[in-house]
Design an enzyme around this catalytic site. Structure first.
Site, mmCIF file in Angstrom:
data_model
loop_
_atom_site.group_PDB
_atom_site.id
_atom_site.type_symbol
_atom_site.label_atom_id
_atom_site.label_comp_id
_atom_site.label_asym_id
_atom_site.label_seq_id
_atom_site.Cartn_x
_atom_site.Cartn_y
_atom_site.Cartn_z
ATOM 1 N N ASP B 243 0.896 -1.208 0.034
ATOM 2 C CA ASP B 243 0.135 0.055 0.026
ATOM 3 C C ASP B 243 0.817 1.233 0.096
ATOM 4 O OD1 ASP B 243 -0.305 0.705 3.219
ATOM 5 O OD2 ASP B 243 0.874 -0.971 2.570
ATOM 6 N N GLU B 244 0.257 2.288 -0.414
ATOM 7 C CA GLU B 244 0.817 3.572 -0.515
ATOM 8 C C GLU B 244 2.265 3.670 -0.675
ATOM 9 O OE1 GLU B 244 -1.899 5.833 3.176
ATOM 10 O OE2 GLU B 244 -0.357 4.315 4.029
ATOM 11 N N VAL B 245 2.612 3.519 -1.918
ATOM 12 C CA VAL B 245 3.833 3.418 -2.431
ATOM 13 C C VAL B 245 4.025 4.838 -2.850
ATOM 14 C CG1 VAL B 245 5.653 2.521 -3.716
ATOM 15 C CG2 VAL B 245 4.071 1.046 -2.862
#
Lengths: 542, 448
Positions: B243-245
């Site tokens: 997630d959330e790269v």
């Protein structure tokens, strides 16, 4: 300059400087060893010269010139308490009292300068809580006018001690001159919506002392339950508490709270809120509450205190006579908030009374009629009173020393503070400090930013602001979640009320408060985290 | 006044025999475990029957909730017939031990409370940006350099085994999450060259970004780590995060840009992320483990193994996401509406209770692909000082939504008195569950 340089991966780097510096110490200061005072003293100067303290040889003692001595139990208790805070569970070693290092600080002398140290009295609004703390080569000296100031100074002293890399206790050469900006710095707890066992009340008094709070506003009874055991009217708690044995405060419980608070320089101001918020009172006192009507007949439900019966006032006279003897503080909080008129309106006897008195349909006049008589009753007990702002807003005639408690969001509290002080009354602020209102994230910042003197007014008006209170209403709070919900958010209020109004840097406050929070945890208070991170010693209680 | 009942032996329940159909006391619960049970209490006798031991555990919990005391302290249980089984097989709770270290006793206590609410998966978000408390046997420097403190703020191998066994005893699966390529700042402390160095112009800026997907060493490292994870954690599922790269750091790094060109990704960094995640998911599959990933991985791209489980966490559009994912044939877990780290004033348990996990546009087949959901207690503002009151009883709302029949449990006002009583029961069992509203319990919490 004595500089604090903090770098944490997710937090902005902040550099703050206080006072003067002797020598290079930046290297020695590591994140977790930094001195973090809370609330920030008025004048604080420190240097890099460090002295060691050893539990085997260090003592807190009465200075020879002090007007207080071993008979002052407030100080004797405090000496023990602060010794334990500084050294942890280490008991005094039986070993030698000799200095281990040349750089040993062997004692903290506590010097009460007034002729009367006030050891056997109670703190009041007029109490002088100022102190001076000087930490130097041979000894440290804490000077205060009375025992109350000494308590504040002892807390600060305990915050100056830190552990070096070897685990030894150190304290730097320091000069502090300190006093509170506001004299009334309070916490409100609500023991009616949920019963609060004694343990959690006492633990929170302990936490209050760590933050230099000095007023415990005990909202002890309300609609939902009446836990206060009255000697004059035992049915109040017998019939009104959640349980007449397990969910009550006995006279000895109350004494314990008052004395525990006194030992920490904390006033206990009880609130017996009327005429609204009194449903539980009606269980034990017949005819105290107004019977509501549905059309022509009673509906079976009850409303506020019945203001048209003499019996109501006879009861209040007896009741407050008792309260004035049980609670030694000079003030009682009488409430007076949120009176719902619908029940009064429905009652035909009250309607008749309104006509007789010429109040028309203005029920706030009836409310004022009640409050006026109540205030006169309480004044006769020689107590001063605090009231919620509605009482002022409704134009009731108040004694000059009445304290008005501002809590509503509309009108804007700044305008209310201006109005109250313009009318010449003392004002107490709570509006921005309703800590029962939780939200996701670092809401302590807005709490910290609010300032009770932030309104348009003269200097004379600003002087009438005596302080404020953080309120933790109990609808959703009991012993399971009270302490983490109150701390460290209430600490933000503590600094706003103690420190100089120029102390507003949030970044610097964050760093100090995060450390102060770890300190509270170390001392057994489950204060919740401000943000990501850790404490050397995590909370072990569960 | 209570009815006084003659204590005639016919009216006493002397014992509760438990009949379990299939063997399996020494194994671990998994995604196919049958948790159903029948409980029958009648005059003088009670019996609990289940297919597996896991069902027996669920039945015992229900039995314990049927017993009550009268005013004299005598214990009673009413004549009862229960036929029960969970609506969803995956009923999870996420704890985050990276934003704040959680002492072992806090984790074990959470597992106890989970069992009372029939939660059956402990999603252990064990490491993240701020700290790496997992003491790896292959890469000890990860925690030596990455934990908040290498001794006091770590989970040793034996701590981990303790959690796994404590959970197993309660029929709870332990699914670890080693989130990458983002959320890995603390990994870089103990594993140099793992993270992408960010650049300022032509020079490294000194800060680091997500895992570097352009070098072999990364994949060698991940393979070894995953091999260890398989060895340590017996569950057949592992959460890989994803997630959330943030792409900014990758973009700034010239080597990464070169790699992008070489691979023909152009300027589309989602392709780079997919490239990385696919490798990791393939490694995981080769190790005979099923991957769970956050929805970002699906949102960004294609080619994830069909049996990958997707977890929805973004709040605004989760119904649309449920449709899309199940339409693509994937099994889905719902977490978005159950981020109970998000606190607010008032009875917010009702929001959790109102969630309808299968209320989205899709076929019956699609709805079946929703295998369950998770309550998340992210750790930014949570540690041992406030974990328990924040988790309980609010997590119980989701517990009922995940276990019980939705039609019978739509009314929160009806649930309120049951949950209120259950909260007092939790207190009695030593769980520091906070109040729902004004009121009291017979025995209040006597701690701090």
């Amino acid at each position: 300059m004595y500089c604090l340089l903090k770098c944490a991966p997710l937090i902005l780097a902040v550099a703050v400087c206080h006072g003067w510096l002797f020598g290079d110490f930046v290297g020695k200061q590591k994140e977790l060893n930094e001195i973090s005072l809370w609330p920030l003293p008025q004048k604080f100067q420190s240097s890099a010269v460090a002295f060691k303290l050893s539990p085997a040889s260090f003592q807190i003692v009465h200075a020879k010139q002090s007007s207080a001595g071993p008979s002052c139990s407030i100080l004797e208790n405090a000496f023990r308490r602060y010794f334990e805070y500084v050294f942890g569970d280490l008991k005094k070693h039986e070993k030698s009292r000799k200095k281990v290092y040349d750089s040993d600080l062997v004692e903290l002398q506590v010097w009460i300068t007034s002729a009367d140290p006030e050891c056997n009295g109670y703190p009041s609004l007029q109490t002088d809580e100022s102190y001076e703390l000087s930490v130097d080569e041979s000894s440290a000296v804490l000077k205060a006018a009375n025992a109350w100031g000494a308590l504040r100074g002892l807390e600060t002293f305990s915050q100056l001690v830190y552990e070096d890399d070897y685990g030894a206790n150190n304290i730097n050469k320091t000069e502090i001159s300190d006093f509170p900006r506001f004299a009334h710095r309070g916490i409100l707890l609500d023991s009616s919506r949920h019963f609060l066992p004694l343990k959690v009340i006492l633990a929170n008094l302990e936490a209050m002392a760590m933050n230099k709070f000095n007023v415990f506003h005990w909202h002890i009874v309300d609609d939902q339950s009446f836990p206060y055991m009255s000697g004059t009217f035992p049915d109040l708690s017998q019939k009104g508490a959640y349980h007449p044995f397990t969910h009550v405060y006995t006279p000895s419980d109350v004494k314990m709270v008052i004395e525990f608070a006194r030992m920490r320089g904390i006033r206990v101001i009880p609130e017996f809120d009327t005429p609204g918020h009194t449903r539980s009172w009606g269980n034990g006192i017949k005819d105290l509450l107004t019977p509501c009507y549905s059309g022509c007949s009673p509906s079976g439900t009850f409303g506020p205190v019945n203001p048209i019966l003499n019996s109501s006032y006879d009861f209040m006279t007896e009741f407050f006579k008792e309260i004035s003897t049980v609670f030694p503080d000079a003030y009682i909080h009488l409430g007076g908030d949120e009176v719902d008129f619908s029940c009064w309106k429905s009652n035909p006897d009250i309607q008749k009374f309104m006509v007789q008195q010429g109040f028309g349909t203005d029920y706030s006049k009836l409310e004022s009629f009640y409050i006026q008589r109540l205030l006169d009753i309480v004044a006769a007990t020689k107590k001063g009173y605090m009231v919620w702002q509605e009482v002022f807003d409704n134009g009731v005639k108040l004694k000059a020393d009445t304290q008005i408690h501002v809590w509503k969001e509309r009108p804007q509290y700044q305008d209310e503070m201006a109005k109250v002080t313009a009318a010449g009354f003392n004002a107490l602020l709570s509006t921005p400090w309703y800590l029962n209102r939780i939200s996701y994230g670092q809401d302590w910042v807005n709490v910290y930013k609010a300032d009770p003197q932030n309104f348009t007014g003269t200097d004379a008006q600003k002087k009438l602001v005596i302080g404020g209170e953080a309120c933790l209403w109990g609808e959703y709070v009991d012993a399971t979640n009270l302490t983490p919900r109150l701390w460290p958010r209430a600490s933000a209020v503590a600094e706003r009320l103690w420190s100089d109004k120029s102390v507003t840097d949030v970044g610097n406050a964050y760093n100090r408060l995060a450390q102060h929070r770890c300190r509270m945890v170390k001392r057994g208070i489950p204060a919740e985290p401000l943000f990501v991170g850790h404490c050397r010693q995590e909370y072990m209680g569960l | 006044d209570p009815q006084y009942v003659n204590f005639d032996p016919h009216n006493q329940i002397q014992n509760l025999p438990i009949g379990v159909k299939t063997r399996g006391c020494d194994g671990y619960p998994d995604e196919d475990s049958d948790e159903s049970y029948n409980l029958s209490v009648s005059e003088g006798q009670a019996v609990l029957r289940s297919v597996t031991v896991w069902g027996a555990l669920r039945g015992l919990e229900s039995f314990s909730q049927l017993v009550y005391q009268d005013d004299y302290g005598s214990y009673f249980i009413n004549k009862t017939e229960i036929v029960d089984f969970p609506r969803f097989a995956f009923r999870g709770l996420l704890l985050d031990t990276s934003r704040h270290y959680l002492p072992l006793h806090a984790i074990l206590k959470t597992l106890d409370a989970m069992a009372y609410s029939k939660f059956n998966v402990f999603h252990w978000h064990i490491v993240d940006d701020p700290s790496f408390p997992y003491q790896s046997r292959t890469f000890p420097d990860l925690s030596n350099k990455g934990a908040f403190h290498p001794f006091t703020h770590v989970y040793t191998q034996s701590d981990v085994m303790r959690v796994i066994e404590h959970a197993r005893m309660r029929g709870i699966r332990v699914v670890p999450e080693f989130d990458s390529p983002g959320h890995t700042l603390s990994w870089g402390k103990g594993q140099p060259n793992l993270l992408t160095p960010c650049y300022k112009g032509d020079v490294p800026s000194g800060s680091f970004g997500p895992v570097d997907p352009t070098v072999d060493t990364t994949y060698k490292f991940m393979e070894s780590l995953l091999k260890e994870v398989k060895f340590v954690f017996p569950d057949s599922y592992v959460h890989l995060g994803g997630d959330e790269v943030s792409f900014a750091c990758w973009q700034s790094n010239p080597n990464v840009r070169t790699f992008m060109e070489k691979m023909g990704f152009g300027k589309d960094f989602t392709k780079l992320e997919s490239f990385y995640m696919e490798s990791i998911m393939n490694m995981t599959a080769a190790l005979n483990r099923t991957s769970i990933v956050w929805q970002d991985v699906f949102d960004y791209r294609e080619r994830i193994p069909q049996d990958t489980v997707l977890e929805i966490w973004k709040g605004e559009t989760y119904q649309a996401e449920l449709s899309r994912m199940t339409q693509a044939g994937h099994r889905v877990l719902l977490s978005a509406p159950w981020y109970i780290n998000h606190i607010s004033y008032g009875q917010d348990w009702r929001n959790s209770y109102a969630v309808q996990p299968q209320n989205f546009s899709g076929t019956e087949e699609q709805k079946k692909l929703v295998i369950g959901g998770e309550v998340a207690m992210w750790g930014e503002y949570v540690d041992a000082t406030n974990l328990n009151p924040r988790l309980w009883p609010r997590a119980c709302a989701a517990a009922e939504r995940l276990w019980s029949d939705e039609e019978k449990t739509l009314d929160a006002d009806l649930a309120f008195p049951r949950l209120e009583k259950f909260r007092c029961e939790l207190l009695r069992r030593g769980i520091q569950a906070e109040p729902l509203f004004v009121g009291h319990c017979k025995h209040e919490y006597d701690g701090l």
